[in-house]
Scaffold this motif. Structure first.
Motif, PDB file in Angstrom:
ATOM      1  N   PRO A  14      -7.049  -2.791 -10.145  1.00  0.00           N
ATOM      2  CA  PRO A  14      -6.725  -2.079 -11.381  1.00  0.00           C
ATOM      3  C   PRO A  14      -5.225  -2.214 -11.685  1.00  0.00           C
ATOM      4  N   PRO A  15      -4.843  -2.143 -12.966  1.00  0.00           N
ATOM      5  CA  PRO A  15      -3.436  -2.353 -13.358  1.00  0.00           C
ATOM      6  C   PRO A  15      -2.439  -1.444 -12.640  1.00  0.00           C
ATOM      7  N   GLU A  16      -2.825  -0.212 -12.350  1.00  0.00           N
ATOM      8  CA  GLU A  16      -1.883   0.699 -11.671  1.00  0.00           C
ATOM      9  C   GLU A  16      -1.616   0.258 -10.235  1.00  0.00           C
ATOM     10  N   ARG A  17      -2.576  -0.391  -9.600  1.00  0.00           N
ATOM     11  CA  ARG A  17      -2.355  -0.893  -8.239  1.00  0.00           C
ATOM     12  C   ARG A  17      -1.621  -2.231  -8.241  1.00  0.00           C
ATOM     13  N   VAL A  18      -1.745  -2.997  -9.313  1.00  0.00           N
ATOM     14  CA  VAL A  18      -1.016  -4.264  -9.424  1.00  0.00           C
ATOM     15  C   VAL A  18       0.484  -3.993  -9.460  1.00  0.00           C
ATOM     16  N   LYS A  19       0.874  -2.891 -10.086  1.00  0.00           N
ATOM     17  CA  LYS A  19       2.296  -2.541 -10.198  1.00  0.00           C
ATOM     18  C   LYS A  19       2.944  -2.278  -8.847  1.00  0.00           C
ATOM     19  N   THR A  20       2.147  -1.958  -7.835  1.00  0.00           N
ATOM     20  CA  THR A  20       2.704  -1.666  -6.513  1.00  0.00           C
ATOM     21  C   THR A  20       2.924  -2.920  -5.667  1.00  0.00           C
ATOM     22  N   LEU A  21       2.459  -4.068  -6.138  1.00  0.00           N
ATOM     23  CA  LEU A  21       2.627  -5.305  -5.395  1.00  0.00           C
ATOM     24  C   LEU A  21       4.077  -5.784  -5.455  1.00  0.00           C
ATOM     25  N   ALA A  22       4.432  -6.637  -4.522  1.00  0.00           N
ATOM     26  CA  ALA A  22       5.772  -7.239  -4.517  1.00  0.00           C
ATOM     27  C   ALA A  22       5.930  -8.099  -5.769  1.00  0.00           C
TER      28      ALA A  22
END
Length: 183
Positions: free
Chosen positions: A140-148
């Motif tokens: 989900p987009p909110e979890r993509v933001k936490t990636l390096a």
């Protein structure tokens, strides 16, 4: 000869962009995971050989098509899973592995003379990259933001989806043409 010779300062000819310097000075777990998967992918490709890598790359494309047709929410309710990311990833990888077993052919010719190492290397790296891109596309987009930043830009970027689908296929076509010309 003078007793005290001053050394001239050497110019810094290597320049590392700040984003890469930050990533490599303090790597996050997703960067370490990606590097490990690329290493595993390379040795996997070398051990399987070019012809089997062709087949497994095509299996990825079939798995991509099938995972979009599977009713993931129904499967998740049946299994009792609540996280759709893990469910999509499990279904995608399960389809890929099942196809690998179904289309398995004889022995590998991994180190045969007709398998240039650079072709296997490129194919295995692009194959692992395509698998990672597909897995990260399920996030989900909110979890993509936490990636390096590097992972987010290269593998989780929806704008690169078409490129991740085209480049491995183009390499398969090019390698096939090179193989036909060498025979």
């Amino acid at each position: 000869m003078p007793q005290f010779v001053r050394a001239l300062p050497t110019p810094n000819t290597t320049y590392i962009p700040p984003v890469l310097a930050q990533v490599f000075s303090h790597p996050t777990w997703d960067v370490i995971l990606i590097l490990a998967l690329f290493g595993i992918g390379f040795f996997y490709g070398i051990s399987r050989g070019r012809h089997k890598m062709f087949g497994s790359t095509l299996n990825i494309y079939v798995a991509i098509a099938l995972v979009s047709a599977v009713p993931i929410t129904t499967v998740a309710q049946y299994v009792g899973a609540s996280d759709m990311f893990y469910m999509r990833t499990a279904v995608f990888l399960a389809i890929f592995v099942i196809l690998g077993f179904l289309f398995k052919r004889g022995r590998s010719h991994a180190f045969a003379r007709s398998n240039p190492w650079w072709q296997v290397f490129l194919l295995s790296i692009l194959q692992v990259g395509l698998i990672l891109h597909m897995i990260f596309s399920f996030l989900p987009p909110e979890r993509v933001k936490t990636l390096a930043p590097l992972t987010r830009t290269v593998f989780a970027n929806p704008n690169l989806h078409l490129w991740w689908l085209l480049i491995p296929m183009a390499l398969l076509i090019i390698l096939r043409k090179l193989g036909m010309r060498d025979e």
